[in-house]
Design a protein around this motif. Structure first.
Motif, PDB file in Angstrom:
ATOM      1  N   GLY A 186       8.879  -3.917  -3.593  1.00  0.00           N
ATOM      2  CA  GLY A 186       9.834  -2.958  -4.151  1.00  0.00           C
ATOM      3  C   GLY A 186       9.943  -1.680  -3.336  1.00  0.00           C
ATOM      4  N   LEU A 187       9.350  -1.686  -2.126  1.00  0.00           N
ATOM      5  CA  LEU A 187       9.392  -0.475  -1.286  1.00  0.00           C
ATOM      6  C   LEU A 187      10.817  -0.218  -0.783  1.00  0.00           C
ATOM      7  N   ASP A 188      11.212   1.038  -0.836  1.00  0.00           N
ATOM      8  CA  ASP A 188      12.496   1.461  -0.281  1.00  0.00           C
ATOM      9  C   ASP A 188      12.467   1.233   1.242  1.00  0.00           C
ATOM     10  N   PRO A 189      13.429   0.475   1.794  1.00  0.00           N
ATOM     11  CA  PRO A 189      13.434   0.204   3.242  1.00  0.00           C
ATOM     12  C   PRO A 189      13.398   1.479   4.086  1.00  0.00           C
ATOM     13  N   ALA A 190      13.877   2.575   3.512  1.00  0.00           N
ATOM     14  CA  ALA A 190      13.843   3.852   4.244  1.00  0.00           C
ATOM     15  C   ALA A 190      12.410   4.315   4.497  1.00  0.00           C
ATOM     16  N   ASP A 209       0.828  -1.209   0.000  1.00  0.00           N
ATOM     17  CA  ASP A 209       0.000   0.000   0.000  1.00  0.00           C
ATOM     18  C   ASP A 209       0.863   1.260   0.000  1.00  0.00           C
ATOM     19  N   CYS A 210       1.963   1.228   0.723  1.00  0.00           N
ATOM     20  CA  CYS A 210       2.817   2.409   0.812  1.00  0.00           C
ATOM     21  C   CYS A 210       3.366   2.809  -0.555  1.00  0.00           C
ATOM     22  N   THR A 211       3.574   1.817  -1.420  1.00  0.00           N
ATOM     23  CA  THR A 211       4.090   2.158  -2.760  1.00  0.00           C
ATOM     24  C   THR A 211       3.074   2.957  -3.579  1.00  0.00           C
ATOM     25  N   THR A 212       1.796   2.962  -3.154  1.00  0.00           N
ATOM     26  CA  THR A 212       0.774   3.741  -3.877  1.00  0.00           C
ATOM     27  C   THR A 212       0.606   5.148  -3.306  1.00  0.00           C
ATOM     28  N   TRP A 213       1.306   5.449  -2.214  1.00  0.00           N
ATOM     29  CA  TRP A 213       1.209   6.774  -1.576  1.00  0.00           C
ATOM     30  C   TRP A 213       2.296   7.701  -2.111  1.00  0.00           C
ATOM     31  N   PRO A 214       2.156   9.013  -1.842  1.00  0.00           N
ATOM     32  CA  PRO A 214       3.229   9.938  -2.237  1.00  0.00           C
ATOM     33  C   PRO A 214       4.580   9.487  -1.666  1.00  0.00           C
ATOM     34  N   ASN A 215       5.623   9.752  -2.424  1.00  0.00           N
ATOM     35  CA  ASN A 215       6.965   9.250  -2.091  1.00  0.00           C
ATOM     36  C   ASN A 215       7.524   9.666  -0.735  1.00  0.00           C
ATOM     37  N   ALA A 252      -8.899   3.602   5.543  1.00  0.00           N
ATOM     38  CA  ALA A 252      -8.445   2.675   4.496  1.00  0.00           C
ATOM     39  C   ALA A 252      -7.346   3.330   3.653  1.00  0.00           C
ATOM     40  N   THR A 253      -6.581   2.507   2.962  1.00  0.00           N
ATOM     41  CA  THR A 253      -5.440   3.026   2.178  1.00  0.00           C
ATOM     42  C   THR A 253      -5.878   4.057   1.127  1.00  0.00           C
ATOM     43  N   GLU A 254      -7.056   3.854   0.534  1.00  0.00           N
ATOM     44  CA  GLU A 254      -7.538   4.816  -0.468  1.00  0.00           C
ATOM     45  C   GLU A 254      -7.760   6.183   0.163  1.00  0.00           C
ATOM     46  N   ALA A 255      -8.238   6.184   1.402  1.00  0.00           N
ATOM     47  CA  ALA A 255      -8.496   7.447   2.096  1.00  0.00           C
ATOM     48  C   ALA A 255      -7.196   8.161   2.460  1.00  0.00           C
ATOM     49  N   VAL A 256      -6.137   7.398   2.694  1.00  0.00           N
ATOM     50  CA  VAL A 256      -4.832   8.010   2.967  1.00  0.00           C
ATOM     51  C   VAL A 256      -4.442   8.894   1.782  1.00  0.00           C
ATOM     52  N   ILE A 257      -4.665   8.355   0.581  1.00  0.00           N
ATOM     53  CA  ILE A 257      -4.304   9.104  -0.627  1.00  0.00           C
ATOM     54  C   ILE A 257      -5.165  10.369  -0.745  1.00  0.00           C
ATOM     55  N   VAL A 258      -6.461  10.233  -0.450  1.00  0.00           N
ATOM     56  CA  VAL A 258      -7.358  11.392  -0.531  1.00  0.00           C
ATOM     57  C   VAL A 258      -6.937  12.463   0.479  1.00  0.00           C
ATOM     58  N   LEU A 259      -6.657  12.037   1.712  1.00  0.00           N
ATOM     59  CA  LEU A 259      -6.269  12.994   2.762  1.00  0.00           C
ATOM     60  C   LEU A 259      -4.970  13.713   2.404  1.00  0.00           C
TER      61      LEU A 259
END
Ligand code: C2E
Ligand code: MG
Ligand code: MG
Ligand code: MG
Length: 287
Positions: A137-141, A101-107, A263-270
């Motif tokens: 493929g998420l950056d461990p950082a 999910d984190c890979t779909t959020w802003p960097n 939910a993960t979709e709401a994270v993106i909206v917020l």
């Protein structure tokens, strides 16, 4: 098969316990089934910059919706999973989902996953976490792991080695629920950690002169001296937020005052809404 054996056992010794025991066994069987078939969910609670202008990280929180009983709180099913010895299945599910999910959020955003004390007794956790990072493929950082203060007190040597291993891979380690255990502040210095999450019991009923608030400020100042970042969790009201910010206590704020778990979709909206606000404000200041 286990169920009928269990029932036979219980009836023979304590008939009045039978119904409750059977129900508990059923809940356990249902949990095992849900974990094996990945019928769990993950919600995310954002951690904000203290001024609320930006989401920096989101905490992954496991959710189990039982087909008949409805939502079972994580405090309940996590403990049952620990008793059953199946917590690593939940951890694996959550860390995998969280990384994806984190890979779909802003960097700039990270994701934070809770580890159980049992995860820290087993070096398999390193392989589980690495597999989730590789698969997504998420950056461990961008991955944080939360361990509670009491769990690191438990078996310091193993825990320290596992945390150091994870940290050497670029993962950030946070101590959760800080201030609820009986550890002394001095041992903060000896642990491979980056972030301290101050427990929400320090925020409840805080006022300028309360002893609780003085403890919070002292803990924050000392942690900062050691180079740690501070999350204050459980901030519910504007007054609490204002007091915390007036004294610059937090690097990140997590609590209902900004957002509940979503939910993960709401994270993106917020985060998108905040980004647009920042852009608008920048335009205003230029004009
Ligand atoms: P935690 O790690 O300390 O997570 C924070 C809990 O505080 C969450 O409850 C969150 O919803 C709640 N919270 C956040 N802001 C506020 C606030 O302003 N006011 C109040 N009253 N509560 C707030 P939740 O989701 O019910 O989780 C409870 C606990 O269950 C977590 O505490 C964590 O210890 C455990 N947990 C949840 N998911 C997992 C998981 O995937 N693995 C493990 N090992 N434990 C988990
Ligand atoms: Mg946590
Ligand atoms: Mg916490
Ligand atoms: Mg807590």
């Amino acid at each position: 098969e286990t169920k009928s054996r269990a029932r036979g056992y219980c009836t023979a010794f304590e008939p009045e316990m039978d119904a409750r025991y059977v129900e508990q066994q059923k809940l356990k069987a249902d949990l095992r089934d849900a974990v094996e078939n990945k019928r769990l969910h993950v919600d995310y609670q954002p951690m904000y910059k203290p001024d609320g202008s930006r989401i920096e990280c989101c905490e992954a929180l496991a959710r189990w919706i039982h087909p008949e009983k409805g939502t079972i709180p994580p405090n309940v099913f996590i403990q049952i999973a620990e008793e059953m010895g199946i917590i690593s299945g939940i951890t694996e599910f959550v860390v995998e989902r969280a990384c994806r999910d984190c890979t779909t959020w802003p960097n700039h955003m990270s994701v934070s996953v809770n580890l159980s004390v049992q995860d820290l007794r087993n070096a398999d956790i390193v392989a589980i976490v690495c597999a989730a990072l590789e698969k997504s493929g998420l950056d461990p950082a961008r991955l944080h792991l939360e361990v509670t203060e009491s769990s690191i007190m438990d078996e310091l040597v193993t825990v320290r080695a596992i945390l150091a291993d994870l940290r050497s891979r670029g993962i950030t380690i946070a101590i959760d629920d800080f201030g609820t255990g009986f550890s002394s502040l001095s041992y903060l210095d000896s642990l491979p950690v980056d972030i301290v999450k101050i427990d929400r019991s320090f925020v409840r009923n805080i006022g300028e002169d309360s002893r609780r608030f003085k403890l919070l400020r002292g803990t924050v100042n000392l942690s900062r001296e050691l180079g740690l970042k501070i999350v204050i969790e459980g901030v519910e009201t504007k007054d609490q937020l204002a007091l915390i910010n007036a004294h610059r206590c937090a690097d990140y704020i997590q609590g209902y005052v900004f957002s509940m778990p979503v939910a993960t979709e709401a994270v993106i909206v917020l985060s998108d809404a905040l980004r647009r606000k920042r852009v608008a404000r920048r335009r205003e200041s230029v004009a």
